[in-house]
Design a protein around this motif. Structure first.
Motif, mmCIF file in Angstrom:
data_model
loop_
_atom_site.group_PDB
_atom_site.id
_atom_site.type_symbol
_atom_site.label_atom_id
_atom_site.label_comp_id
_atom_site.label_asym_id
_atom_site.label_seq_id
_atom_site.Cartn_x
_atom_site.Cartn_y
_atom_site.Cartn_z
ATOM 1 N N GLN A 18 1.218 -1.390 -0.005
ATOM 2 C CA GLN A 18 0.134 -0.318 0.347
ATOM 3 C C GLN A 18 0.816 1.220 -0.431
ATOM 4 N N MET A 19 2.026 1.408 0.567
ATOM 5 C CA MET A 19 2.717 2.038 0.964
ATOM 6 C C MET A 19 3.958 2.535 -0.224
ATOM 7 N N ARG A 71 6.321 11.759 4.981
ATOM 8 C CA ARG A 71 6.289 11.259 3.443
ATOM 9 C C ARG A 71 4.911 11.442 3.374
ATOM 10 N N ARG A 72 3.985 11.704 3.992
ATOM 11 C CA ARG A 72 2.303 11.989 3.983
ATOM 12 C C ARG A 72 2.370 13.252 3.930
ATOM 13 N N HIS A 76 1.507 15.120 0.345
ATOM 14 C CA HIS A 76 0.117 15.146 0.633
ATOM 15 C C HIS A 76 -0.934 14.618 0.807
ATOM 16 N N TYR A 77 -0.976 13.350 1.406
ATOM 17 C CA TYR A 77 -1.191 12.470 1.065
ATOM 18 C C TYR A 77 -2.194 11.375 2.202
ATOM 19 N N PHE A 78 -3.274 11.370 2.379
ATOM 20 C CA PHE A 78 -3.520 11.338 4.072
ATOM 21 C C PHE A 78 -5.036 10.101 4.762
ATOM 22 N N ILE A 84 -2.114 1.423 6.386
ATOM 23 C CA ILE A 84 -0.327 1.076 7.016
ATOM 24 C C ILE A 84 -0.168 2.094 8.298
ATOM 25 N N GLU A 85 -0.864 3.124 8.794
ATOM 26 C CA GLU A 85 0.181 3.218 10.313
ATOM 27 C C GLU A 85 -0.392 2.255 11.256
#
Length: 325
Positions: A18-19, A71-72, A76-78, A84-85
Motif C-alpha cells: 500500500q505504501m 512522507r505523508r 500531501h497524502y493522508f 498503513i499506520e
C-alpha cells in the motif's frame, strides 16, 4: 524459526504494498524495510530472548511511523491510515505484549506500552493493560494510581476509574497517595462534566439540585472521597492539607472549586482546632490571591492589606486557641 519469520513477513506485505502503491516509498526502500524487519524478527525467535532486541525492533517501527508521517506531509497524502499506520501500531502492540509477558516485573515496559496506547488513542488496549498491571503488581500502591490515571485517559470511563480505586483499598486502605489521587480524579471528572455542560448549554453551572451529574459537577463525589479519607487519617495533618493543595489547582478553572475549598478548609479547621501546624497553614491561606474574594475596581494594595490583616487576625486567634488547650 524461519517459518515464523516468513509468516510475519507475509503479514507485513499488504501495508508495504500500500505504501509503495500510493507513492510514499519506492521499491528499493520497501525492500530495505523488509530486510531490516526480517533481521529484527530473526533476533526475536532465538532461543535466548534479550529485551534489548525487542526494544530495538519497537524503536525501529516507531521511527518508521515518524518517517511515514513526514512522507505523508511531503506528498500531501493522508488516506489509508488503517491499512498503513495502524497495521504497524498493531505490530508494536504485539511486541510490547511479548516483552511484558516475558519480563512482567519491569514496570518501565508497562509504562512505555501505556504511553504508546495513549499516543495512538488505543483505548481498548490501554484498558486491558490497566486490568492486567494491577493483577501482576497488586502489592504496589503506585501501580493502582497509574492504572487509574490511564483509565481516566480513556475518556468517560470514570466507572472503571472508581472501580480501580475501590479495589485498591482492599489492599492499600492506609495509602494516602491513593486517597489523594482518587480525590484528584473525581475533581478532574467534575471539571470535565462542567466544561461539557457549558459548551452544550451555554449556561451557568450554578445548579440548584444536587443529584446525578449536577452533584458531580459540584464536586460532591470528591467531597465524599475526602470525607472517607479523613476517617482513615483522623490525626494526620499532612494528609489533610494535601487535599486543600490538590483542590487549589482547580480554583479559577471551575465554578465548584472555591466553594468546596472553603467548605473543606472550615471542616479541617474545626477538626484540627488545637493543631498548631494546621492553624498556621489555614491562616496563611489568606495571603493567596486566588483564594480570596476579588472586588472589581478595588485597589490591589487595599486587597493585599486586607488579606494580611485577615492572616494576622487568624494567627492571633490560633495562638489563643492552642495555648488554652
Amino acid at each position: 524459526m524461519a517459518e515464523l519469520v516468513n509468516q510475519h513477513a507475509e503479514e507485513m506485505l499488504p501495508e508495504l504494498e500500500q505504501m509503495q502503491r500510493v507513492g510514499l516509498f519506492s521499491t528499493a526502500e520497501i525492500k530495505a524495510v523488509i530486510k531490516k524487519r526480517s533481521a529484527h524478527e530473526y533476533k526475536l525467535v532465538r532461543k535466548t530472548k534479550v529485551m534489548k532486541d525487542f526494544l530495538a525492533y519497537i524503536q525501529y517501527e516507531v521511527n518508521f511511523l515518524g518517517l511515514i508521517h513526514k512522507r505523508r506531509k511531503r506528498e500531501h497524502y493522508f488516506f489509508k491510515q488503517d491499512e498503513i499506520e495502524y497495521a504497524i501500531v498493531s505490530r508494536i502492540h504485539r511486541l510490547f505484549k511479548q516483552m511484558i509477558s516475558r519480563w512482567p516485573e519491569d514496570l518501565k515496559l508497562w509504562i512505555s506500552h501505556a504511553k504508546f496506547c495513549i499516543k495512538w488513542n488505543k483505548k481498548v488496549q490501554l484498558s486491558k493493560l490497566c486490568t492486567r498491571i494491577v493483577q501482576v503488581h497488586a502489592s504496589n500502591p503506585k501501580v493502582w494510581i497509574l492504572a487509574a490515571k490511564w483509565e481516566l485517559e480513556c475518556g468517560d470511563a470514570m466507572d472503571k476509574v472508581r472501580a480501580l480505586f475501590l479495589r485498591s483499598f482492599k489492599l492499600h486502605l492506609t495509602s494516602p497517595e491513593i486517597w489523594h489521587e482518587y480525590f484528584r480524579a473525581e475533581l478532574l471528572f467534575a471539571e470535565k462534566l462542567q466544561k461539557r455542560f457549558k459548551i452544550l448549554t451555554r449556561e451557568d453551572t450554578s445548579l440548584n439540585d444536587d443529584v446525578g451529574e449536577n452533584a458531580l459537577m459540584k464536586g460532591k463525589a470528591a467531597k465524599t472521597v475526602y470525607t472517607n479519607a479523613i476517617k482513615n487519617f483522623p490525626k494526620d495533618v499532612n494528609v489533610h492539607l494535601k487535599f486543600l493543595d490538590i483542590l487549589s489547582d482547580f480554583i479559577g478553572s471551575t465554578d465548584f472549586a472555591l466553594p468546596l475549598f472553603n467548605e473543606l478548609k472550615d471542616d479541617l479547621g474545626e477538626l484540627n482546632c488545637n493543631n498548631a501546624k494546621m492553624r498556621a497553614c489555614l491562616a496563611k491561606l489568606h495571603l493567596k490571591e486566588n483564594l480570596g474574594i476579588a472586588h472589581e475596581g478595588r485597589d490591589k494594595a487595599l486587597e493585599k492589606k486586607s488579606r494580611i490583616s485577615n492572616c494576622y487576625r487568624e494567627f492571633d486567634q490560633a495562638v489563643t486557641d492552642v495555648n488554652n488547650n
